[in-house]
Design a protein around this motif. Sequence first.
Motif, PDB file in Angstrom:
ATOM      1  N   UNK A  41       0.827  -1.207   0.000  1.00  0.00           N
ATOM      2  CA  UNK A  41       0.000   0.000   0.000  1.00  0.00           C
ATOM      3  C   UNK A  41       0.864   1.262   0.000  1.00  0.00           C
ATOM      4  N   UNK A  42       1.882   1.289   0.873  1.00  0.00           N
ATOM      5  CA  UNK A  42       2.724   2.489   1.000  1.00  0.00           C
ATOM      6  C   UNK A  42       3.529   2.757  -0.258  1.00  0.00           C
ATOM      7  N   UNK A  43       4.133   1.706  -0.832  1.00  0.00           N
ATOM      8  CA  UNK A  43       4.947   1.890  -2.038  1.00  0.00           C
ATOM      9  C   UNK A  43       4.096   2.345  -3.215  1.00  0.00           C
ATOM     10  N   UNK A  44       2.898   1.791  -3.343  1.00  0.00           N
ATOM     11  CA  UNK A  44       2.011   2.208  -4.429  1.00  0.00           C
ATOM     12  C   UNK A  44       1.663   3.688  -4.295  1.00  0.00           C
ATOM     13  N   UNK A  45       1.386   4.109  -3.062  1.00  0.00           N
ATOM     14  CA  UNK A  45       1.058   5.515  -2.831  1.00  0.00           C
ATOM     15  C   UNK A  45       2.253   6.405  -3.155  1.00  0.00           C
ATOM     16  N   UNK A  46       3.440   5.986  -2.725  1.00  0.00           N
ATOM     17  CA  UNK A  46       4.663   6.759  -2.984  1.00  0.00           C
ATOM     18  C   UNK A  46       4.918   6.927  -4.478  1.00  0.00           C
TER      19      UNK A  46
END
Length: 244
Positions: free
Chosen positions: A131-136
Amino acid sequence: MPSSKIQFILNVKPEVSNASMVEFSMACALPFKYPTVLPEITVRSSLLSRSQQIHLNSDLKTYLMQNCSGEPCMLSAREWVKDHAAAYIDKELSSSLVTTSNAMQPEVITFTRLWIYSHHIYNKQKRKNIIDWAKELSLSGFCMPGKPGVVCVEGLQSNCEEFWSRVRRLTWKRILIRHREDVSLEGGGHAEIQKQRKFSTLEEKCFDAHGARGNHMDLGQLYHFLEEKGCADIFQMYFGVEGH
């Protein structure tokens, strides 16, 4: 018999003086009958135009057909790319990377959608990373945890490949790109990229988890979710059967 082709990506730096500036990726898929059948290899680089990429891949296939038919050839293919790929980047393309106020070349960007399959996704930290990497990286899509695990990400090609590079470094029992979609957008700005998206953001999707550990999702609900997004054909690529 394996349930799917073996797929992997090799990153190759060519034998040229400015190799630090150039890198090629070889997206490889080994058919069931390899090496009797040649592998499926697509060479890409951000410095190649579409026509140059087609020319390079055509010449690589011709080389393999003439020199490696019926024999293991991945090392030969890698060496050929290492020795020859840089020659396909001509001076005109390189100079066009330096834009001037008088001559702005229309930028060609690639929108990519990766469909990733994992034997399972349980670990909470991995799920948070996804989730975090996709958002980044400004990627949209979804992640279905459990067994099996399904991840879809979409956005700029370079960002999708960075996401895949990070994810595959984590410890997995099995993970692979089941399918990828690439769309070239000439002069594509933010609006064009948004128009290609099938998902507005990346979120975790759970479909009536069941089983002894509550880790098996209702695949019928997954199919209907994909159908709503216009991706129903992907279900058969993942599971080998038509959804309903």
